[in-house]
Scaffold this active site. Sequence first.
Site, PDB file in Angstrom:
ATOM      1  N   LYS A  60      17.630 -32.491   4.627  1.00 12.41           N
ATOM      2  CA  LYS A  60      17.220 -33.896   4.528  1.00 12.41           C
ATOM      3  C   LYS A  60      15.955 -33.939   3.669  1.00 12.41           C
ATOM      4  O   LYS A  60      15.096 -33.056   3.798  1.00 12.41           O
ATOM      5  CB  LYS A  60      16.951 -34.449   5.933  1.00 12.41           C
ATOM      6  CG  LYS A  60      16.603 -35.939   5.973  1.00 12.41           C
ATOM      7  CD  LYS A  60      16.430 -36.438   7.411  1.00 12.41           C
ATOM      8  CE  LYS A  60      16.102 -37.917   7.472  1.00 12.41           C
ATOM      9  NZ  LYS A  60      15.959 -38.424   8.858  1.00 12.41           N
TER      10      LYS A  60
ATOM     11  N   SER B  46      18.502 -42.692  10.270  1.00 14.69           N
ATOM     12  CA  SER B  46      18.068 -42.523   8.907  1.00 14.69           C
ATOM     13  C   SER B  46      18.688 -41.315   8.199  1.00 14.69           C
ATOM     14  O   SER B  46      18.657 -41.246   6.975  1.00 14.69           O
ATOM     15  CB  SER B  46      16.546 -42.362   8.868  1.00 14.69           C
ATOM     16  OG  SER B  46      16.150 -41.166   9.509  1.00 14.69           O
TER      17      SER B  46
ATOM     18  N   SER C  24      18.053 -41.079  14.722  1.00 11.64           N
ATOM     19  CA  SER C  24      18.389 -40.818  13.321  1.00 11.64           C
ATOM     20  C   SER C  24      19.246 -39.587  13.061  1.00 11.64           C
ATOM     21  O   SER C  24      19.671 -39.375  11.921  1.00 11.64           O
ATOM     22  CB  SER C  24      17.112 -40.711  12.484  1.00 11.64           C
ATOM     23  OG  SER C  24      16.555 -41.974  12.265  1.00 11.64           O
TER      24      SER C  24
END
Lengths: 95, 504
Positions: B91, B166, B190
């Site tokens: 990420k 997210s 998330s």
Amino acid sequence: MTIERTDIEKLAELARIELNEATIAETTQSIADVLALVDQLQAADTEGVEPMAHPTDAVQRLRADEVTETNHREAFQAIAPATEAGLYLVPKVID
Amino acid sequence: MTHSIKDNPITDKKAMHQKTIADIIAGLNAGEFTSVEITQHYLNRIKQLDGTYNSFITVNEESALAQAEAADKRRAEGDAPALCGVPIAHKDIFCTNGVRTSCGSKMLDNFVPPYDATVVENFANAGAVVLGKTNMDEFAMGSSNETSFYGPVKNPWDTNTVPGGSSGGSAAAVAAHLTPGATATDTGGSIRQPAALCGITGLKPTYGRVSRWGMIAFASSLDQGGPMARTAEDCALLLNVMASFDPKDSTSIDREVPDYTANLNQPLDGLKVGIPKEYFEEGLNPGTEQAVHDALAELEKQGATLVSISLPHTKLAVPAYYVIAPAEASANLSRFDGVRYGHRCEDPKDLRDMYMRTRAEGFGDEVKRRILVGAYCLSAGYYDAYYRKAQQVRRLIKQDFVDAFEQVDVIMGPTSPSPAFEFGAKGDDPVAMYLEDIYTIATNLAGLPGMSVPCGLVDDKPVGLQIIGNYFDESRMLNVAHQFQQVTDWHQQAPTGIDVEGAE
């Protein structure tokens, strides 16, 4: 609790974020909506409840007071917007 | 309806991108293919497909192939660490030395960190190959990936819908078989919510289990990194590498990391599963509810007992979170001021002007909103009414779980209230978006581990079963998820449209 345009202006100043004139009404409304959600907390009975700052109530770990880091100034300043002679440059603060 | 497992395809007949991480390790060990081959295969797929999904912000073609080559060499020399030659993605919130780390923000569009996050270092030490950095909501603030400076990620199951957020880029990349596994972070859901919406497996560990050093901070008392993959077994393999005690993170827990694969095959006989009534009330999509009930019935067949429980302060979790998270964010994000790195506005007339315009230009609307809400909750006169009150409620929420875990081993329910929604569906209503995390946020407030496992399809869109464990009980959660995946094949379902010519 109501929130006014002047409150938002004050917060924006505190947070150092320039507000966009065109969207300030919208911003005020959406923050008012969030604060209305948050106001549900007021109904909770929290009499005598200790505030919780850490999920497992851990305390700060201490370490020996020894230098463990080496100097990375060059690497750090290589990615800075403006530097000179090892210093970070910003607009003049004092005349 | 629960699918039963069909005749299992023989591992070596699977296309390269259909292999799990466990398959890839076995294949590399057996010499069926090299790391360079599988890495090139994934890079080809990313090139051909990610124009559609937008799940990567940065693809490291050159360095991935160099890492793969080095991994093949290591293996040939008989020195193969746990993930030697296995491709993964990070990420774009984890700092990578020499590789741009944007956190989905214009503010950090030009930020190339001079160091690696501990998590990144752990994967490098384990021999993993990093395909690239995945897209995400700006500063991890969002549940739909619509707040990314780099544009939204599309859900591979239906490109008109969001992947969740997210960690939507990591979730979509795993779902579209552009990487077999990825790192992610979870502050209010998330990891779990995008895992649910993209039909993959994701785990948020206990707070403090995975180092936050070099992981760009959003809300420091809630943020926790964790793995995403297609199976629980793969999540266990990734967590083995990701979890560590890190002296550089003052909130890292000094506790031995177990082998998370060790208990995967334990039978579920006698397992007590708590079903919180508050997780099945108004607002839950009926199809999602049915899929979760079917999954629970499946676990009962495997010997688990369902126990009705109550988590009475559930409704206060979202309000408490939207005080605590923005308050911490307003403090954490004060570092982005245009002085040392990242965006700086053009021609500032003085220091104040530089701060004001740099931050106005660098941050998107949702990030600004949360900074302002946080500043409000912390400002003079409101601190007790908001921040202190929220911290008290936080303890009540934690106590609900502590009480429940006296009776049960794990807690289960839906991960999100409904399957993936269309872009723009939550419009400009931040509160509607915040309620997307209604079942996941309490876990972060309590610091507990949580997981999402695919458990059905509603209108051809995936549904996630959430498994919440007691502190440091990740092994048991992975065991339960793995056993569930032995008798169901929801985790093996893949979206259509991800198979392309020449990338077989």
